[in-house]
Structure formats: C-alpha cells, structure tokens
Design an enzyme around this catalytic site. Structure first.
Site, PDB file in Angstrom:
ATOM      1  N   HIS A  46      30.556 -74.204 -27.630  1.00 18.43           N
ATOM      2  CA  HIS A  46      30.803 -72.771 -27.459  1.00 18.43           C
ATOM      3  C   HIS A  46      32.300 -72.516 -27.590  1.00 18.43           C
ATOM      4  O   HIS A  46      33.100 -73.234 -26.978  1.00 18.43           O
ATOM      5  CB  HIS A  46      30.322 -72.350 -26.067  1.00 18.43           C
TER       6      HIS A  46
ATOM      7  N   CYS B  83      29.653 -67.882 -31.318  1.00 20.82           N
ATOM      8  CA  CYS B  83      29.682 -66.770 -30.371  1.00 20.82           C
ATOM      9  C   CYS B  83      30.639 -65.736 -30.944  1.00 20.82           C
ATOM     10  O   CYS B  83      31.864 -65.846 -30.796  1.00 20.82           O
ATOM     11  CB  CYS B  83      30.134 -67.219 -28.982  1.00 20.82           C
TER      12      CYS B  83
ATOM     13  N   HIS C  17      25.424 -66.542 -30.822  1.00 16.61           N
ATOM     14  CA  HIS C  17      25.489 -65.578 -29.717  1.00 16.61           C
ATOM     15  C   HIS C  17      25.875 -64.238 -30.334  1.00 16.61           C
ATOM     16  O   HIS C  17      26.995 -64.084 -30.835  1.00 16.61           O
ATOM     17  CB  HIS C  17      26.551 -65.969 -28.691  1.00 16.61           C
TER      18      HIS C  17
ATOM     19  N   ASP D  53      23.956 -61.376 -25.561  1.00 17.01           N
ATOM     20  CA  ASP D  53      24.414 -61.423 -24.169  1.00 17.01           C
ATOM     21  C   ASP D  53      25.483 -60.394 -23.915  1.00 17.01           C
ATOM     22  O   ASP D  53      25.840 -59.613 -24.803  1.00 17.01           O
ATOM     23  CB  ASP D  53      24.832 -62.842 -23.740  1.00 17.01           C
ATOM     24  N   HIS D  54      25.942 -60.363 -22.660  1.00 22.12           N
ATOM     25  CA  HIS D  54      27.015 -59.462 -22.233  1.00 22.12           C
ATOM     26  C   HIS D  54      26.734 -58.018 -22.618  1.00 22.12           C
ATOM     27  O   HIS D  54      27.644 -57.279 -22.996  1.00 22.12           O
ATOM     28  CB  HIS D  54      28.358 -59.914 -22.806  1.00 22.12           C
TER      29      HIS D  54
ATOM     30  N   TYR E  84      24.236 -60.719 -17.796  1.00 23.28           N
ATOM     31  CA  TYR E  84      22.848 -61.015 -18.180  1.00 23.28           C
ATOM     32  C   TYR E  84      21.853 -60.024 -17.577  1.00 23.28           C
ATOM     33  O   TYR E  84      20.903 -60.384 -16.894  1.00 23.28           O
ATOM     34  CB  TYR E  84      22.510 -62.476 -17.819  1.00 23.28           C
TER      35      TYR E  84
HETATM   36  C1  DNO Z   1      28.939 -66.866 -20.951  1.00 24.43           C
HETATM   37  C2  DNO Z   1      28.412 -67.996 -21.716  1.00 24.43           C
HETATM   38  C3  DNO Z   1      29.147 -69.289 -21.474  1.00 24.43           C
HETATM   39  C4  DNO Z   1      28.450 -70.438 -22.181  1.00 24.43           C
HETATM   40  C5  DNO Z   1      29.089 -71.784 -21.970  1.00 24.43           C
HETATM   41  C6  DNO Z   1      28.432 -72.827 -22.832  1.00 24.43           C
HETATM   42  O1  DNO Z   1      28.325 -65.840 -20.886  1.00 24.43           O
HETATM   43  O2  DNO Z   1      28.335 -67.698 -23.058  1.00 24.43           O
HETATM   44  O3  DNO Z   1      29.203 -69.536 -20.103  1.00 24.43           O
HETATM   45  O4  DNO Z   1      27.135 -70.536 -21.700  1.00 24.43           O
HETATM   46  O5  DNO Z   1      30.421 -71.746 -22.241  1.00 24.43           O
HETATM   47  O6  DNO Z   1      28.740 -74.096 -22.349  1.00 24.43           O
END
Ligand code: DNO
Length: 387
Positions: free
Chosen positions: A240, A278, A305, A346-347, A363
C-alpha cells in the site's frame, strides 16, 4: 474489476448478508484477532474462508497481513518474524487466498487529523490539516528538531492554532492521529493503550538512524525472503502506498511517488511483488499524477483502492467525490487493462446516520455504498466504450 469490500470480521456491524444485497462480489479482510507477528494457522485461515464462502462470497484479498516493525527497522528478531510471515503466506496460499496487501510505513499507518470534517451538504469526511499535524508533532509529541521539518507558513499556522488550543483539542488530535485510525488496522496503538503518546515516542526511537536508503534495503530483504513462498503458491503481494505520500515525524517513507514505485518494483523484479494502487493515497501528494501512474503501473497492480483526494493550499488534503474525473480515468485504465483485479472503495463520507454507528474511521456504510454505486456506474459505462 472485481467489486470488493473491506469487512472487519464476524463482529462487523455491516454483515456479509448486507454486502451481498449491494452487489459486493469479494471480501477484503484480515484475521484481526491474531496479534501482529504471530502465525495465521491453516485452521484459522480456513475458518475465515469458509465463513465468507458460506455467505455466498469469496475471500479475495487479505488486508493486511501486517509486517512487524522489527522487519521494517531490521531488529534482531527479523528473520524469525519473516519465517512466521512465510508460514502465514503458505497457509493462505493453501486455502486459495492469493492477494495480500501490506504496507512498509514505519510506526504510523495512514494519518488524518480530522475524522468528521463537515461538508456543506451535511455529510462529513476525513481531512488532513498540515498545521494540526505539525502542532501534534511539535507541542504534543515534542519531537526533537520537529520545527525544522515544516515551512514558515505552516509554523505560522501552528502558532495561530496554539493561541486557541484547548486540552480537549489536544486529546482529539492524539485520538485521531495515533489511536482511532490505527487500532482497527492492526496498527501499533489501540484504544486500550493508557498513554498512547509515550508508547508512540518509544516506537519512533526504534527508527533512530534508519533513513530511506536503509528502509528500502529492509523492504527488499523482506520481499526477497518471501518471494519463494509467493511463487510456490502464486501469491501476489501488493504494498500500500504511504499515506500521506511524504516523510512524516522524522520517519522515512519509501512508497510515495513514481520513482519510489519504480525502485521497489525493480529491486525485486518478480511479478508477485506488486502494488496496491491506492489512488487516494497517491493523489494526496501534489507530485503525483494518478492517471499517469495508473497507466504506468497497471501490469504490476494486484489490488485497487478507488478513492481520490484534493490537495489544498499549505499541504492540507481532503477526500474528493468518487465521481472525480481523475478517478473515472483510473477506473477506465484498470477496467480495460486488468478486468478481474479486485477493487474496493474507501474513505467515503459519513452520511444518513453513519455518524451514529461507531464505524471504523473511513469505513462508513451508506457513504461506501454510494461510492461503490458510483464506481460501479463508471465501470458499466467504460464497458460500453470502444477501444
Ligand atoms: C486505510 C488503509 C490502510 C491500509 C494499510 C495496508 O484506510 O487503506 O490502513 O489498509 O496501509 O497495509
């Protein structure tokens, strides 16, 4: 792309039955009950896989199989921890779970200063305020030499903030930056820690003398050690990116930009060594053009992501809508070039009562459901486009 959803296990108030109703195809999860550094036994892995399959879904991605700090800073027990990591990977591989997300961020996983920043429409979002972060660093953490890491504008904002800061305000910053965003991702600090700041200082001390070059070497050491297991079970590792994508709190960060991504992919040139694209983390850095990065790294991306940030003046950033044109372009790239790659949103905002549910930061249910609908709409539109 495969529509996936980050689910936090059988205690998650958002159930697998709910997820099936909203078009989720695959689950992203981890064995959150197993402490960082311990082996994920075959039995525990199979139990989780079967639970998910019994609900008509599949376990598409592990997020995360956490990499212990000692592997990151090359502590005396790193080889032992890597051996355990390899056993966990093999157990996942045997159970058919073959995409593993992790990160190589020292001490702190993702960082935000505000978890409920109000939007004009009544929803709220995550927000990163550079001055509040610097305030935490300088006046709460009291890190030696911290001032030198911030520009004059930020330091001016910090002093303005100081004039109106309250003990509650400081408590909120500690909770947001090192507690509420960390515990649920198997981070170093959890709600149970009585003195999170003291613990955090001890963790920072572990990295004295570790610069970006050393951290890169440690990452390559880890990847080279696990690649044989990944090849044997066809497991795709996907790191990530650092969030935000820049050094923070005096710690090096090594997955922040085009050159960093190229460096770690080239350091271990095996297709099983890949990226979690991401778009949100990468777009939080003004140096990054996510649409170009998606084109460049699509082949080495094993997990997406889908979210996106707007960089604001002074180093602040805020999550943008999932219909942002940059995200449309990123989704198009992956739909065309990596049609089956797992993708999760996400977010997303807190909306329509999400704020009362105590969901993990970033989330929400309604916000993520709307975002998934948006990204699903982009995917359906892209499917109608001619090459
Ligand atoms: C936050 C996530 C991160 C991700 C980690 C992967 O929302 O995208 O915490 O899960 O960095 O190891």
């Amino acid at each position: 792309m495969e529509k996936t959803w980050r689910w936090f296990g059988p205690n998650d108030p958002i159930t697998l039955d709910m997820l099936r109703q909203i078009g989720v195809e695959g689950i992203v999860t981890a064995l959150h009950h197993i402490p960082n550094g311990e082996v994920w036994s075959e039995e525990e892995v199979v139990k989780m896989r079967d639970y998910i399959e019994d609900h008509g879904l599949r376990w598409s991605v592990v997020e995360s199989l956490p990499v212990s700090e000692s592997i990151k800073y090359a502590g005396p027990d790193r080889d032992e921890l890597i051996e355990k990591y390899k056993v966990s990977l093999a157990n996942l591989g045997k159970a058919g779970v073959k995409t593993v997300c992790y990160n190589f961020m020292p001490v702190l996983d993702w960082a935000r200063t505000d978890l409920e920043y109000p939007n004009p429409d009544g929803t709220s979002n995550l927000y990163f305020n550079q001055a509040e972060f610097a305030y935490f660093d300088i006046y709460i953490l009291k890190r030696e030499g911290a001032e030198a890491d911030y520009d004059a504008d930020t330091l001016k904002r910090v002093e303005e903030l100081k004039a109106s800061m309250t003990p509650e305000g400081e408590k909120r910053l500690v909770e947001n930056i090192i507690v509420k965003t960390q515990g649920f991702v198997n981070g170093n600090i959890s709600e149970a820690d009585l003195d999170p700041v003291a613990k955090f200082r001890e963790l920072l001390d572990l990295y004295k003398g570790i610069d970006a070059k050393q951290l890169r070497e440690n990452m390559a050491y880890f990847l080279n050690a696990i690649m044989p297991v990944c090849r044997e079970y066809d497991i795709n590792m996907c790191v990530h990116p650092d969030d935000p994508p820049r050094p923070i709190l005096g710690l090096p960060r090594i997955v922040t930009c085009d050159a960093d991504i190229e460096a770690f992919l080239n350091a271990v040139p095996d297709p099983h060594n890949g990226l979690t694209f991401c778009a949100g983390s990468l777009s939080a850095g003004a140096q990054n053009d996510v649409t170009k990065l998606a084109e460049k790294y699509a082949d080495r991306t094993h997990f997406v992501h889908a979210r996106i940030c707007n960089v604001l003046p002074g180093g602040d950033f805020k999550e943008s809508t999932h219909l942002d044109p940059r995200l449309v372009s990123v989704v198009r790239t992956f739909e065309k070039r990596r049609p089956g790659v797992p993708m999760r949103v996400d977010h997303a905002p807190l909306m329509l009562g999400d704020e009362k549910m105590g969901y993990n930061a970033g989330y929400s249910f309604h916000g993520r459901m709307l975002a998934l609908g948006m990204v699903g709409g982009i995917m359906a539109t892209v499917a109608t486009e001619k090459d």
